[in-house]
Design an enzyme around this catalytic site. Sequence first.
Site, PDB file in Angstrom:
ATOM      1  N   CYS A  95       0.833  -1.201   0.000  1.00  0.00           N
ATOM      2  CA  CYS A  95       0.000   0.000   0.000  1.00  0.00           C
ATOM      3  C   CYS A  95       0.876   1.263   0.000  1.00  0.00           C
ATOM      4  O   CYS A  95       1.545   1.536  -0.989  1.00  0.00           O
ATOM      5  CB  CYS A  95      -0.962  -0.033   1.179  1.00  0.00           C
ATOM      6  SG  CYS A  95      -2.365   1.074   0.965  1.00  0.00           S
ATOM      7  N   HIS A 141      -3.943  -5.717   1.113  1.00  0.00           N
ATOM      8  CA  HIS A 141      -3.773  -5.899   2.556  1.00  0.00           C
ATOM      9  C   HIS A 141      -4.295  -7.268   2.966  1.00  0.00           C
ATOM     10  O   HIS A 141      -5.238  -7.794   2.370  1.00  0.00           O
ATOM     11  CB  HIS A 141      -4.551  -4.832   3.331  1.00  0.00           C
ATOM     12  CG  HIS A 141      -3.925  -3.488   3.320  1.00  0.00           C
ATOM     13  ND1 HIS A 141      -2.682  -3.242   3.856  1.00  0.00           N
ATOM     14  CD2 HIS A 141      -4.380  -2.299   2.840  1.00  0.00           C
ATOM     15  CE1 HIS A 141      -2.401  -1.949   3.725  1.00  0.00           C
ATOM     16  NE2 HIS A 141      -3.397  -1.364   3.109  1.00  0.00           N
TER      17      HIS A 141
END
Length: 482
Positions: free
Chosen positions: A331, A428
């Site tokens: 991310c 994630h």
Amino acid sequence: MARALMIQGAGSDVGKSLIVAALARAATRRGHRVLPFKPQNMSNNAAVTIDGGEIGRAQALQAQAAGVEPHTDMNPVLLKPETDIGAQIIVQGRLVATVRAREYAAMKPSLMAPVLESFARLKDRADLVLVEGAGSPAEVNLRSADIANMGFARRAEVPVVLIGDIDRGGVIAQLVGIKTVLDPEDAAMIRGFVINKFRGDPSLFDDGYRLIETRTSWRGFGVLPYFARANELPAEDALGLAGARKAAQCKIAFLALSRIANFDDLDPLKLEPCVDLVMVGPGEAIPGDAKLVIVPGSKSTRGDLAFLRAQGWDIDLLAHHRRGGHVLGLCGGYQMLGRSVQDPEGIEGPAGETPGLGLLDVTTVMTPQKTLTRVTAVHAATNRPIEAYEIHIGHTDGPDRARPFASSDGALEGAVSSDGRVYGSYLHGLFASDGFRGSFLARLDIPATDQQYRARVESALDALADHVDAHLDVEGLLALAR
């Protein structure tokens, strides 16, 4: 209409979240329909919900303990700090503002309405709503605009049980002191207390326990010994990963960024017997013998790029790569690995552009739209499935995107360097997918077990419920709910 019980703490990190999870599992096993609720949370560790919003990760774990899908109503106000004095404000799963602390204090009273609205919807769907407070009700200087502790308890007429952490010392003063400083009508909402994290022979605290009961007139519901398997459950604080060190064959390092986010991505790795997970803190060097360095998510990508450089980690990462080491950016970490991070509209802070680390040939442009979605993907290198979620702002593109990290419904995800040793991904929770985790580690010559991570979390939740059943008056606690 469901009954409700609120668990508040004598301070932060006293174990409120795990006790709510334990009671949720214990009550669910008794046949109750249970839903968790936290009016206000402050955390950069978030989960994507079934209705496409975001809530604190602790409430997602509590939902799992209750056997239900996480929903935005379970955490209607989420604060995600970007700086020491500013944060994103998430209301019922959606970003509504980015404000400074003083601005939030003025805004907070208006948030009681959505808090009560979400709470009412949960009560319509459950037999029992277990509510978690935030911080401590002892912060009476914040009481006038409180939506997280006694302000909520009074408005919603929910009885309260206080948790005291004896492990940090001073638990008698904490509990008796709270009774002293609270407004009498607030104190009347508290029906009892629990002593948490006791080590040793609990009978040695009998006199202290009776003293608290006498001085507060609150009922004690038990002394809970320290729960040894707590490290198997996702924690709200990245410091929980610092205790994951063990004698193991293979070292994986991750950078403790100043605004680290979604660090529970690393939880499955810390439970691998052959993995020594090393948290690299400020001022520390990246270990030269690490096989993999992970640059985790961040709530402030450009701010944490500056923080990373201030620690000298940019130099360490380049040296690690030159030695043949591997790097994974997740991310915000993925964005940092590129050539630059551009924020022309000043979404994360002052408008501008920050040079990236240059380990991936990609560029990120911050955009106002936030991506919040659950993802089923396939890892490009191993063809292993990944169950994950995305929660980020910004769009990343460039030549290395032609070598994707994964694919999802035909769309390419992430990027891999031309030498195959630097990876970036917006996924994630990827390491919770057992087959992918094992294959990914094998490509780094790191032995992996065949353990099932989600099953291990379920086992730990069952053990936690057994733990509270063995040491607390759970029937008495549940009987308090109204």
